[in-house]
Scaffold this motif. Structure first.
Motif, PDB file in Angstrom:
ATOM      1  N   ARG A  42       0.823  -1.221   0.000  1.00  0.00           N
ATOM      2  CA  ARG A  42       0.000   0.000   0.000  1.00  0.00           C
ATOM      3  C   ARG A  42       0.852   1.264   0.000  1.00  0.00           C
ATOM      4  NH1 ARG A  42      -2.758  -2.540   4.573  1.00  0.00           N
ATOM      5  NH2 ARG A  42      -1.951  -0.804   5.760  1.00  0.00           N
ATOM      6  N   GLY A  43       2.177   1.117  -0.094  1.00  0.00           N
ATOM      7  CA  GLY A  43       3.070   2.270  -0.129  1.00  0.00           C
ATOM      8  C   GLY A  43       3.414   2.827   1.239  1.00  0.00           C
ATOM      9  N   ILE A  44       3.135   2.065   2.288  1.00  0.00           N
ATOM     10  CA  ILE A  44       3.437   2.502   3.651  1.00  0.00           C
ATOM     11  C   ILE A  44       4.720   1.799   4.089  1.00  0.00           C
ATOM     12  CG2 ILE A  44       2.656   2.516   6.051  1.00  0.00           C
ATOM     13  CD1 ILE A  44      -0.229   2.225   4.907  1.00  0.00           C
ATOM     14  N   TYR A  45       5.731   2.575   4.423  1.00  0.00           N
ATOM     15  CA  TYR A  45       6.969   1.977   4.900  1.00  0.00           C
ATOM     16  C   TYR A  45       7.728   2.982   5.745  1.00  0.00           C
ATOM     17  CZ  TYR A  45       8.837   4.607   0.973  1.00  0.00           C
ATOM     18  OH  TYR A  45       9.147   5.610   0.106  1.00  0.00           O
ATOM     19  N   SER A  46       8.612   2.474   6.561  1.00  0.00           N
ATOM     20  CA  SER A  46       9.396   3.299   7.472  1.00  0.00           C
ATOM     21  C   SER A  46      10.704   3.709   6.815  1.00  0.00           C
ATOM     22  CB  SER A  46       9.691   2.526   8.757  1.00  0.00           C
ATOM     23  OG  SER A  46      10.558   3.271   9.580  1.00  0.00           O
ATOM     24  N   LYS A  47      11.146   4.911   7.105  1.00  0.00           N
ATOM     25  CA  LYS A  47      12.437   5.367   6.600  1.00  0.00           C
ATOM     26  C   LYS A  47      13.519   5.244   7.670  1.00  0.00           C
ATOM     27  CE  LYS A  47      10.228   8.411   3.400  1.00  0.00           C
ATOM     28  NZ  LYS A  47      10.564   9.080   2.215  1.00  0.00           N
ATOM     29  N   ARG A  48      13.161   4.581   8.803  1.00  0.00           N
ATOM     30  CA  ARG A  48      14.146   4.414   9.874  1.00  0.00           C
ATOM     31  C   ARG A  48      15.269   3.496   9.429  1.00  0.00           C
ATOM     32  NH1 ARG A  48      11.505   2.441  15.239  1.00  0.00           N
ATOM     33  NH2 ARG A  48      10.895   0.771  13.849  1.00  0.00           N
ATOM     34  N   THR A  49      16.453   3.782   9.921  1.00  0.00           N
ATOM     35  CA  THR A  49      17.604   2.931   9.637  1.00  0.00           C
ATOM     36  C   THR A  49      17.736   1.894  10.749  1.00  0.00           C
ATOM     37  OG1 THR A  49      19.146   4.300  10.892  1.00  0.00           O
ATOM     38  CG2 THR A  49      18.797   4.891   8.573  1.00  0.00           C
ATOM     39  N   VAL A  50      18.621   0.939  10.556  1.00  0.00           N
ATOM     40  CA  VAL A  50      18.892  -0.053  11.590  1.00  0.00           C
ATOM     41  C   VAL A  50      19.359   0.654  12.857  1.00  0.00           C
ATOM     42  CG1 VAL A  50      20.394  -1.964  12.239  1.00  0.00           C
ATOM     43  CG2 VAL A  50      19.345  -1.933   9.984  1.00  0.00           C
ATOM     44  N   ASP A  51      20.205   1.675  12.709  1.00  0.00           N
ATOM     45  CA  ASP A  51      20.680   2.424  13.867  1.00  0.00           C
ATOM     46  C   ASP A  51      19.527   3.090  14.621  1.00  0.00           C
ATOM     47  OD1 ASP A  51      23.346   1.749  13.471  1.00  0.00           O
ATOM     48  OD2 ASP A  51      23.732   3.506  12.210  1.00  0.00           O
ATOM     49  N   ASP A  52      18.536   3.631  13.885  1.00  0.00           N
ATOM     50  CA  ASP A  52      17.364   4.236  14.521  1.00  0.00           C
ATOM     51  C   ASP A  52      16.585   3.196  15.328  1.00  0.00           C
ATOM     52  OD1 ASP A  52      17.955   6.655  13.221  1.00  0.00           O
ATOM     53  OD2 ASP A  52      16.575   6.225  11.563  1.00  0.00           O
ATOM     54  N   ILE A  53      16.410   2.030  14.754  1.00  0.00           N
ATOM     55  CA  ILE A  53      15.654   0.961  15.420  1.00  0.00           C
ATOM     56  C   ILE A  53      16.392   0.487  16.666  1.00  0.00           C
ATOM     57  CG2 ILE A  53      14.814  -1.411  15.141  1.00  0.00           C
ATOM     58  CD1 ILE A  53      14.403  -0.638  12.109  1.00  0.00           C
ATOM     59  N   ILE A  54      17.707   0.318  16.553  1.00  0.00           N
ATOM     60  CA  ILE A  54      18.493  -0.110  17.714  1.00  0.00           C
ATOM     61  C   ILE A  54      18.423   0.935  18.816  1.00  0.00           C
ATOM     62  CG2 ILE A  54      20.853  -0.545  18.531  1.00  0.00           C
ATOM     63  CD1 ILE A  54      21.348  -1.888  15.771  1.00  0.00           C
ATOM     64  N   ALA A  55      18.572   2.205  18.466  1.00  0.00           N
ATOM     65  CA  ALA A  55      18.527   3.278  19.456  1.00  0.00           C
ATOM     66  C   ALA A  55      17.173   3.311  20.170  1.00  0.00           C
ATOM     67  CB  ALA A  55      18.824   4.628  18.790  1.00  0.00           C
ATOM     68  N   ALA A  56      16.103   3.127  19.420  1.00  0.00           N
ATOM     69  CA  ALA A  56      14.763   3.116  20.042  1.00  0.00           C
ATOM     70  C   ALA A  56      14.621   1.931  20.986  1.00  0.00           C
ATOM     71  CB  ALA A  56      13.688   3.071  18.948  1.00  0.00           C
ATOM     72  N   GLY A  57      15.128   0.775  20.596  1.00  0.00           N
ATOM     73  CA  GLY A  57      15.076  -0.400  21.446  1.00  0.00           C
ATOM     74  C   GLY A  57      15.883  -0.225  22.704  1.00  0.00           C
ATOM     75  N   MET A  58      17.075   0.358  22.575  1.00  0.00           N
ATOM     76  CA  MET A  58      17.921   0.606  23.737  1.00  0.00           C
ATOM     77  C   MET A  58      17.231   1.590  24.688  1.00  0.00           C
ATOM     78  SD  MET A  58      20.718  -1.201  23.377  1.00  0.00           S
ATOM     79  CE  MET A  58      22.058  -0.442  24.221  1.00  0.00           C
ATOM     80  N   LYS A  59      16.600   2.610  24.130  1.00  0.00           N
ATOM     81  CA  LYS A  59      15.903   3.603  24.947  1.00  0.00           C
ATOM     82  C   LYS A  59      14.739   2.943  25.681  1.00  0.00           C
ATOM     83  CE  LYS A  59      13.620   8.074  24.649  1.00  0.00           C
ATOM     84  NZ  LYS A  59      13.186   9.146  23.751  1.00  0.00           N
ATOM     85  N   ARG A  60      13.969   2.114  24.968  1.00  0.00           N
ATOM     86  CA  ARG A  60      12.846   1.401  25.597  1.00  0.00           C
ATOM     87  C   ARG A  60      13.341   0.479  26.698  1.00  0.00           C
ATOM     88  NH1 ARG A  60      10.777   0.487  20.733  1.00  0.00           N
ATOM     89  NH2 ARG A  60      11.603  -1.625  20.656  1.00  0.00           N
ATOM     90  N   HIS A  61      14.422  -0.232  26.415  1.00  0.00           N
ATOM     91  CA  HIS A  61      14.956  -1.183  27.388  1.00  0.00           C
ATOM     92  C   HIS A  61      15.440  -0.459  28.643  1.00  0.00           C
ATOM     93  CE1 HIS A  61      16.839  -4.764  28.963  1.00  0.00           C
ATOM     94  NE2 HIS A  61      17.966  -4.104  29.097  1.00  0.00           N
ATOM     95  N   SER A  62      16.128   0.661  28.471  1.00  0.00           N
ATOM     96  CA  SER A  62      16.629   1.392  29.642  1.00  0.00           C
ATOM     97  C   SER A  62      15.482   2.046  30.412  1.00  0.00           C
ATOM     98  CB  SER A  62      17.669   2.430  29.226  1.00  0.00           C
ATOM     99  OG  SER A  62      17.095   3.444  28.439  1.00  0.00           O
ATOM    100  N   ALA A  63      14.401   2.402  29.734  1.00  0.00           N
ATOM    101  CA  ALA A  63      13.245   2.999  30.407  1.00  0.00           C
ATOM    102  C   ALA A  63      12.535   1.965  31.272  1.00  0.00           C
ATOM    103  CB  ALA A  63      12.281   3.585  29.378  1.00  0.00           C
ATOM    104  N   ASN A  64      12.587   0.696  30.847  1.00  0.00           N
ATOM    105  CA  ASN A  64      11.930  -0.378  31.593  1.00  0.00           C
ATOM    106  C   ASN A  64      12.866  -0.995  32.637  1.00  0.00           C
ATOM    107  OD1 ASN A  64       9.594  -0.117  30.074  1.00  0.00           O
ATOM    108  ND2 ASN A  64      10.306  -1.569  28.538  1.00  0.00           N
ATOM    109  N   GLY A  65      14.144  -0.608  32.566  1.00  0.00           N
ATOM    110  CA  GLY A  65      15.227  -1.144  33.295  1.00  0.00           C
ATOM    111  C   GLY A  65      15.157  -1.578  34.630  1.00  0.00           C
TER     112      GLY A  65
END
Length: 65
Positions: A42-65
């Protein structure tokens, strides 16, 4: 100039962990792949890079820490 590809040996070091993760999450992973395919069609896709995804995951993980 293309992206740097990790050596095959690097992948083998964690293959058991990867296999276990996939085994535990197979249904959710398949569902996510299906959703992604439908969104791309449908033409919907993310422009995030692998680094963006990793950074978001690290941020989520540390927030739940």
């Amino acid at each position: 100039m293309g992206a740097t590809v990790p050596a095959i040996e690097a992948d083998e070091l964690h293959q058991a962990d990867v296999d276990a993760f996939i085994a535990r999450n197979r249904d959710a992973l398949n569902e996510s792949i299906q959703i992604s395919r439908e969104e791309v069609a449908r033409g919907i896709y993310s422009k995030r890079t692998v680094d963006d995804i990793i950074a978001a995951g690290m941020k989520r993980h540390s927030a739940n820490g």
